[in-house]
Design a protein around this motif. Structure first.
Motif, PDB file in Angstrom:
ATOM      1  N   ALA A 185       6.088  11.874  -2.024  1.00 10.50           N
ATOM      2  CA  ALA A 185       6.472  10.574  -2.584  1.00 10.50           C
ATOM      3  C   ALA A 185       7.850  10.117  -2.086  1.00 10.50           C
ATOM      4  O   ALA A 185       8.067   8.924  -1.894  1.00 10.50           O
ATOM      5  N   GLU A 224       0.835  -1.200   0.000  1.00  8.87           N
ATOM      6  CA  GLU A 224       0.000   0.000   0.000  1.00  8.87           C
ATOM      7  C   GLU A 224       0.871   1.251   0.000  1.00  8.87           C
ATOM      8  O   GLU A 224       0.583   2.224  -0.703  1.00  8.87           O
ATOM      9  N   VAL A 229       2.399   1.711  -3.501  1.00 10.61           N
ATOM     10  CA  VAL A 229       1.404   2.208  -4.454  1.00 10.61           C
ATOM     11  C   VAL A 229       1.127   3.687  -4.199  1.00 10.61           C
ATOM     12  O   VAL A 229       1.029   4.482  -5.137  1.00 10.61           O
ATOM     13  N   PHE A 230       1.002   4.067  -2.931  1.00  5.38           N
ATOM     14  CA  PHE A 230       0.761   5.474  -2.601  1.00  5.38           C
ATOM     15  C   PHE A 230       1.913   6.347  -3.081  1.00  5.38           C
ATOM     16  O   PHE A 230       1.696   7.403  -3.668  1.00  5.38           O
ATOM     17  N   ARG A 231       3.142   5.923  -2.854  1.00  6.52           N
ATOM     18  CA  ARG A 231       4.304   6.721  -3.240  1.00  6.52           C
ATOM     19  C   ARG A 231       4.441   6.818  -4.762  1.00  6.52           C
ATOM     20  O   ARG A 231       4.770   7.876  -5.295  1.00  6.52           O
ATOM     21  N   ILE A 232       4.185   5.729  -5.473  1.00  2.00           N
ATOM     22  CA  ILE A 232       4.248   5.766  -6.934  1.00  2.00           C
ATOM     23  C   ILE A 232       3.167   6.691  -7.481  1.00  2.00           C
ATOM     24  O   ILE A 232       3.411   7.487  -8.395  1.00  2.00           O
ATOM     25  N   THR A 233       1.965   6.608  -6.898  1.00  7.68           N
ATOM     26  CA  THR A 233       0.874   7.474  -7.341  1.00  7.68           C
ATOM     27  C   THR A 233       1.183   8.936  -7.053  1.00  7.68           C
ATOM     28  O   THR A 233       0.967   9.803  -7.917  1.00  7.68           O
ATOM     29  N   ALA A 234       1.702   9.225  -5.873  1.00  5.13           N
ATOM     30  CA  ALA A 234       2.042  10.615  -5.529  1.00  5.13           C
ATOM     31  C   ALA A 234       3.141  11.143  -6.449  1.00  5.13           C
ATOM     32  O   ALA A 234       3.091  12.290  -6.898  1.00  5.13           O
ATOM     33  N   THR A 257       3.749  10.120  -9.542  1.00  4.23           N
ATOM     34  CA  THR A 257       3.153  10.292 -10.867  1.00  4.23           C
ATOM     35  C   THR A 257       2.327  11.568 -10.935  1.00  4.23           C
ATOM     36  O   THR A 257       2.417  12.327 -11.903  1.00  4.23           O
ATOM     37  N   VAL A 258       1.533  11.812  -9.908  1.00  9.42           N
ATOM     38  CA  VAL A 258       0.732  13.037  -9.854  1.00  9.42           C
ATOM     39  C   VAL A 258       1.661  14.254  -9.843  1.00  9.42           C
ATOM     40  O   VAL A 258       1.400  15.256 -10.522  1.00  9.42           O
TER      41      VAL A 258
END
Length: 84
Positions: free
Chosen positions: A74, A9, A12-17, A19-20
């Motif tokens: 991130a 989790e 995934v949060f760090r990759i999403t942050a 990417t954003v």
């Protein structure tokens, strides 16, 4: 008792942050290009003299700051769980 995120989790949060953050920085670059075009159309720098800043100037700055903040989230170090 606090719930500690599962390592997947967190990843995934760090990759999403991240990417954003990258998308926000790319958007800031596009807004900066449009601000430069607007300044060329006016023939002066936004904010100089009687020409107010355009919305593209504010958008470029805001998007850049938001992108930097997202990337900082991130890459921030993981919180160490403290057993109570």
């Amino acid at each position: 008792m606090r719930r500690h995120p599962h390592p997947i989790e967190d990843r995934v949060f760090r990759i999403t942050a991240g990417t954003v953050g990258g998308v926000l920085l790319a958007s800031a670059g596009l807004a900066a290009d449009l601000a430069r075009e607007h300044m060329a159309l006016l023939g002066t720098i936004c904010g100089a003299g009687s020409a107010p800043h355009c919305a593209w100037c504010y958008a470029a700055a805001a998007l850049a700051l938001a992108g930097i903040a997202a990337i900082a989230v991130a890459v921030a170090p993981r919180a160490v769980p403290q057993d109570a």
